[in-house]
Write a protein that holds these residues in place. Structure first.
Motif, PDB file in Angstrom:
ATOM      1  N   ASP A 145      41.024  34.819  36.807  1.00  0.00           N
ATOM      2  CA  ASP A 145      42.324  34.797  37.539  1.00  0.00           C
ATOM      3  C   ASP A 145      43.124  36.047  37.211  1.00  0.00           C
ATOM      4  OD1 ASP A 145      43.857  33.904  39.552  1.00  0.00           O
ATOM      5  OD2 ASP A 145      45.057  32.262  38.232  1.00  0.00           O
ATOM      6  N   GLY A 146      43.462  36.745  38.480  1.00  0.00           N
ATOM      7  CA  GLY A 146      44.452  37.838  38.292  1.00  0.00           C
ATOM      8  C   GLY A 146      43.866  39.096  37.885  1.00  0.00           C
ATOM      9  N   ALA A 147      42.626  38.981  37.761  1.00  0.00           N
ATOM     10  CA  ALA A 147      41.749  40.255  37.655  1.00  0.00           C
ATOM     11  C   ALA A 147      41.764  41.192  38.933  1.00  0.00           C
ATOM     12  CB  ALA A 147      40.252  40.083  37.361  1.00  0.00           C
ATOM     13  N   VAL A 148      41.977  42.463  38.506  1.00  0.00           N
ATOM     14  CA  VAL A 148      41.594  43.585  39.555  1.00  0.00           C
ATOM     15  C   VAL A 148      40.066  44.103  39.512  1.00  0.00           C
ATOM     16  CG1 VAL A 148      42.466  45.787  40.363  1.00  0.00           C
ATOM     17  CG2 VAL A 148      44.061  44.332  39.238  1.00  0.00           C
ATOM     18  N   VAL A 149      39.468  44.104  40.676  1.00  0.00           N
ATOM     19  CA  VAL A 149      38.153  44.211  40.774  1.00  0.00           C
ATOM     20  C   VAL A 149      37.699  45.243  41.760  1.00  0.00           C
ATOM     21  CG1 VAL A 149      35.779  43.133  41.183  1.00  0.00           C
ATOM     22  CG2 VAL A 149      37.913  41.979  40.064  1.00  0.00           C
ATOM     23  N   ASN A 150      36.921  46.274  41.437  1.00  0.00           N
ATOM     24  CA  ASN A 150      36.317  47.176  42.368  1.00  0.00           C
ATOM     25  C   ASN A 150      34.773  46.680  42.776  1.00  0.00           C
ATOM     26  OD1 ASN A 150      34.667  49.512  43.233  1.00  0.00           O
ATOM     27  ND2 ASN A 150      36.829  50.241  43.529  1.00  0.00           N
ATOM     28  N   ILE A 151      34.447  46.485  43.751  1.00  0.00           N
ATOM     29  CA  ILE A 151      33.036  46.036  44.122  1.00  0.00           C
ATOM     30  C   ILE A 151      32.273  47.298  44.717  1.00  0.00           C
ATOM     31  CG2 ILE A 151      31.808  44.454  45.653  1.00  0.00           C
ATOM     32  CD1 ILE A 151      33.844  42.391  45.110  1.00  0.00           C
ATOM     33  N   GLY A 152      31.201  47.509  44.252  1.00  0.00           N
ATOM     34  CA  GLY A 152      30.603  48.576  44.858  1.00  0.00           C
ATOM     35  C   GLY A 152      29.861  48.480  46.113  1.00  0.00           C
ATOM     36  N   ILE A 153      29.245  49.592  46.754  1.00  0.00           N
ATOM     37  CA  ILE A 153      28.729  49.388  47.865  1.00  0.00           C
ATOM     38  C   ILE A 153      27.180  48.826  47.429  1.00  0.00           C
ATOM     39  CG2 ILE A 153      27.579  50.577  49.900  1.00  0.00           C
ATOM     40  CD1 ILE A 153      29.651  52.850  49.279  1.00  0.00           C
ATOM     41  N   GLY A 154      26.669  48.109  48.520  1.00  0.00           N
ATOM     42  CA  GLY A 154      25.447  47.704  48.470  1.00  0.00           C
ATOM     43  C   GLY A 154      25.333  46.148  47.899  1.00  0.00           C
ATOM     44  N   MET A 155      24.558  45.819  47.325  1.00  0.00           N
ATOM     45  CA  MET A 155      24.390  44.234  46.836  1.00  0.00           C
ATOM     46  C   MET A 155      25.437  43.695  46.296  1.00  0.00           C
ATOM     47  SD  MET A 155      21.549  42.702  44.179  1.00  0.00           S
ATOM     48  CE  MET A 155      20.081  43.651  44.417  1.00  0.00           C
ATOM     49  N   PRO A 156      26.271  44.468  45.491  1.00  0.00           N
ATOM     50  CA  PRO A 156      27.702  43.708  44.904  1.00  0.00           C
ATOM     51  C   PRO A 156      28.617  43.266  46.019  1.00  0.00           C
ATOM     52  CG  PRO A 156      27.153  45.921  43.606  1.00  0.00           C
ATOM     53  CD  PRO A 156      26.102  45.827  44.849  1.00  0.00           C
ATOM     54  N   GLU A 157      28.398  43.987  47.208  1.00  0.00           N
ATOM     55  CA  GLU A 157      29.329  43.403  48.397  1.00  0.00           C
ATOM     56  C   GLU A 157      29.465  42.009  48.596  1.00  0.00           C
ATOM     57  OE1 GLU A 157      29.249  45.794  51.870  1.00  0.00           O
ATOM     58  OE2 GLU A 157      28.222  47.409  50.733  1.00  0.00           O
ATOM     59  N   MET A 158      28.233  41.210  48.046  1.00  0.00           N
ATOM     60  CA  MET A 158      28.124  39.845  48.517  1.00  0.00           C
ATOM     61  C   MET A 158      29.132  39.009  47.603  1.00  0.00           C
ATOM     62  SD  MET A 158      24.192  39.372  48.551  1.00  0.00           S
ATOM     63  CE  MET A 158      24.265  37.391  49.116  1.00  0.00           C
ATOM     64  N   PRO A 173      36.396  32.447  44.250  1.00  0.00           N
ATOM     65  CA  PRO A 173      36.885  31.214  44.468  1.00  0.00           C
ATOM     66  C   PRO A 173      38.185  31.228  44.962  1.00  0.00           C
ATOM     67  CG  PRO A 173      36.554  31.550  41.977  1.00  0.00           C
ATOM     68  CD  PRO A 173      36.202  32.624  42.784  1.00  0.00           C
ATOM     69  N   PRO A 174      38.958  30.506  46.014  1.00  0.00           N
ATOM     70  CA  PRO A 174      40.136  30.628  46.465  1.00  0.00           C
ATOM     71  C   PRO A 174      41.279  30.155  45.671  1.00  0.00           C
ATOM     72  CG  PRO A 174      38.757  28.851  47.372  1.00  0.00           C
ATOM     73  CD  PRO A 174      37.898  29.425  46.696  1.00  0.00           C
ATOM     74  N   GLU A 175      40.806  29.556  44.588  1.00  0.00           N
ATOM     75  CA  GLU A 175      41.916  28.943  43.709  1.00  0.00           C
ATOM     76  C   GLU A 175      42.408  30.129  42.635  1.00  0.00           C
ATOM     77  OE1 GLU A 175      38.951  27.853  43.912  1.00  0.00           O
ATOM     78  OE2 GLU A 175      37.920  27.599  41.919  1.00  0.00           O
ATOM     79  N   LYS A 176      41.375  31.193  42.589  1.00  0.00           N
ATOM     80  CA  LYS A 176      41.845  32.304  41.740  1.00  0.00           C
ATOM     81  C   LYS A 176      42.469  33.508  42.647  1.00  0.00           C
ATOM     82  CE  LYS A 176      37.839  31.793  38.711  1.00  0.00           C
ATOM     83  NZ  LYS A 176      36.913  32.460  37.891  1.00  0.00           N
ATOM     84  N   GLU A 177      43.446  34.284  42.154  1.00  0.00           N
ATOM     85  CA  GLU A 177      43.911  35.150  42.793  1.00  0.00           C
ATOM     86  C   GLU A 177      43.445  36.336  42.270  1.00  0.00           C
ATOM     87  OE1 GLU A 177      48.155  35.043  44.923  1.00  0.00           O
ATOM     88  OE2 GLU A 177      48.578  35.971  42.936  1.00  0.00           O
ATOM     89  N   ILE A 178      42.258  37.055  42.779  1.00  0.00           N
ATOM     90  CA  ILE A 178      41.754  38.177  42.264  1.00  0.00           C
ATOM     91  C   ILE A 178      41.976  39.064  43.452  1.00  0.00           C
ATOM     92  CG2 ILE A 178      39.317  39.133  41.964  1.00  0.00           C
ATOM     93  CD1 ILE A 178      38.615  36.238  41.185  1.00  0.00           C
ATOM     94  N   LEU A 179      42.333  40.541  42.716  1.00  0.00           N
ATOM     95  CA  LEU A 179      42.789  41.690  43.526  1.00  0.00           C
ATOM     96  C   LEU A 179      41.671  42.531  43.934  1.00  0.00           C
ATOM     97  CD1 LEU A 179      46.156  42.998  42.396  1.00  0.00           C
ATOM     98  CD2 LEU A 179      45.577  41.927  44.790  1.00  0.00           C
ATOM     99  N   LEU A 180      41.236  42.538  44.960  1.00  0.00           N
ATOM    100  CA  LEU A 180      40.141  43.606  45.130  1.00  0.00           C
ATOM    101  C   LEU A 180      40.717  45.324  45.314  1.00  0.00           C
ATOM    102  CD1 LEU A 180      37.413  41.729  47.266  1.00  0.00           C
ATOM    103  CD2 LEU A 180      37.686  42.025  44.803  1.00  0.00           C
ATOM    104  N   HIS A 181      40.192  46.245  44.807  1.00  0.00           N
ATOM    105  CA  HIS A 181      40.595  47.446  44.955  1.00  0.00           C
ATOM    106  C   HIS A 181      39.444  48.379  45.676  1.00  0.00           C
ATOM    107  CE1 HIS A 181      40.164  51.663  43.404  1.00  0.00           C
ATOM    108  NE2 HIS A 181      41.478  51.622  43.458  1.00  0.00           N
ATOM    109  N   SER A 182      39.861  49.082  46.670  1.00  0.00           N
ATOM    110  CA  SER A 182      38.839  49.841  47.086  1.00  0.00           C
ATOM    111  C   SER A 182      39.191  51.372  46.929  1.00  0.00           C
ATOM    112  CB  SER A 182      38.787  49.582  48.740  1.00  0.00           C
ATOM    113  OG  SER A 182      37.808  50.498  49.250  1.00  0.00           O
TER     114      SER A 182
END
Lengths: 213, 227
Positions: free
Chosen positions: A21-34, A40-49
């Motif tokens: 919860d609370g992590a800032v995450v960058n998701i790469g192109i391709g398989m990781p996009e899944m 989980p909606p109960e965690k507040e996870i910030l996605l960076h692009s």
């Protein structure tokens, strides 16, 4: 004993479960996009692009796409409440400067010393493209790799030394494959989890490198 | 009186010379200044070096400039895309030179160019093929690569609103390279959707101060992605 490989969906879910919860995450192109669809909606996870979004939301409803609001893969996305936009210099300061908690990257190979190769096969006819992969590799606090364990020809993508051109040196923290979850440690790969029915010996034989229990 | 507003795009690019280095904003289609690129094609300058994140999508914008045979060399981070067939063909037939730069190094080199920095050490790319032949240094136990600035003769960028002093706002992820490139060219030209009277832009919301902008062209209607 027989075993069934994890599906991509199961791999993505396994990664999502490891994101606090609370992590800032960058998701790469391709398989990781899944992974984005498994948070989980109960965690507040910030996605960076990389193209200037913090607090990226899911794909918009059909008809609501806006060409000015896209992700690193150039696909339409949305902005969550509290999200913001910034220029590329600021975005890569976040990445290179150690402000991203977790980067999730695809890869061709990961070596037991944590080296990653994911931007070029090095083939002469290939058109090279690197994007932000090298910045994430050196800059994220933790680098997770999501990839199949073996190539289509059965060669291990877990290696003692990368043969493809490197993206970053000694930067991978954890590898999620369709056979196992492996941590990169000073001693080499350490097995966190394996698919049911697979023995350490068999995984080691398939991988061609020493694995620690 | 300061008035940076140009009535049409072609007039704003008349002095682009053959062999010029052109910084072109945009990440994919977002922020790509299609109207200015079309004007550059019409203007006719050749033998250009283009600095841009990608190497064009589909057949419009930067891809159209490449297809017109005007670009000798492209400096970018991610040329290969699903719809980069124009670049792919030129690259495979050796009709264009490619300098591949990791994206963070690309933007930082442009930032350095605009900020008067002589060079900088970055950890990105250390030990990889993209740092081959470059000076390196260990600083506080970490390895870095020396990278040099990029400056342009022209920067072509897309913004949202402007005034006649060239103050700019942007729209969502169309901002990307715009504010950085604006600072790093001898002449920066911005195409904008709207020109407001002086004083109408909230000064708290100005992203690119007008000092970095030389010419502003207001475009009519839809221009590529977004609005």
């Amino acid at each position: 004993m027989s075993y069934t490989k994890w599906t991509r969906q199961q791999m993505a879910q396994r990664i999502a479960d490891d994101i606090p919860d609370g992590a800032v995450v960058n998701i790469g192109i391709g398989m990781p996009e899944m992974v984005a669809n498994c948070l989980p909606p109960e965690k507040e996870i910030l996605l960076h692009s990389e193209n200037g979004i913090l607090g990226m939301g899911p794909r918009p409803e059909p008809g609501q796409e806006d060409g000015d609001l896209i992700n690193a893969g150039k696909q339409p996305v949305t902005l969550l409440q509290g999200g913001c936009f910034f220029d590329h210099s600021t975005s890569f300061s976040m990445m290179r400067g150690g402000h991203i908690d977790i980067a999730i990257l695809g890869a061709f190979q990961v070596a037991e010393n944590g080296d990653i190769a994911n931007w070029s096969t090095g083939k002469p006819d290939a058109i090279p493209a690197v994007g932000g992969a090298m910045d994430l590799a050196v800059g994220a606090k933790r680098v997770f790799v999501m990839m199949e364990h073996l190539t289509k020809n059965g060669q291990s993508k877990i290696v003692s030394q990368c043969s493809y051109p490197l993206t970053g040196l000694g930067c991978v923290t954890r590898v999620y494959t369709d056979l196992a979850v492996l941590d990169v440690t000073p001693q080499g790969f350490s097995v966190v989890e394996m698919v049911e029915g697979l023995s350490l010996e068999e995984l080691e034989r398939l991988s061609g490198v020493t694995l620690h229990a | 009186m300061i008035d940076k507003i140009y009535s049409d795009a072609l007039a704003s690019l008349q002095d682009v010379q053959d062999g010029a280095t052109i910084l072109i904003g945009g990440f994919g289609g977002a922020g790509m200044p299609h109207t200015l690129i079309d004007a550059l094609i019409a203007q006719g300058a050749r033998d250009l070096t283009v600095v841009s994140n990608n190497a064009g999508n589909g057949t419009t914008g930067l891809a159209a400039l490449l297809a017109a045979g005007r670009v000798r060399k492209i400096v970018c981070s991610f040329p290969r895309q699903a719809d980069s067939f124009v670049f792919d063909e030129l690259y495979r037939s050796k009709k264009i030179e490619l300098e591949l730069v990791p994206q963070g190094n690309l933007v930082e080199r442009i930032r350095a160019g605009g900020a008067g920095i002589g060079a900088f050490f970055t950890p990105t790319g250390y030990g990889t093929a993209l740092a081959e032949g470059k000076e390196t240094r260990e600083i506080d136990g970490r390895n870095y690569v020396l990278e040099y600035p990029i400056r342009g003769d022209f920067a072509l960028i897309k913004a949202e609103q402007s005034d006649r002093w060239g103050n700019l706002t942007y729209r969502m992820t169309a901002r990307n390279f715009g504010p950085i490139m604006a600072s790093a060219a001898k002449t920066t030209v911005a195409q904008v959707a709207e020109v407001l009277p002086l004083g109408a832009l909230n000064p708290e919301n100005v992203v690119t101060p007008g000092i970095f902008v030389d010419r502003v062209v207001k475009i009519e209607g839809q221009d590529g992605a977004g609005r």
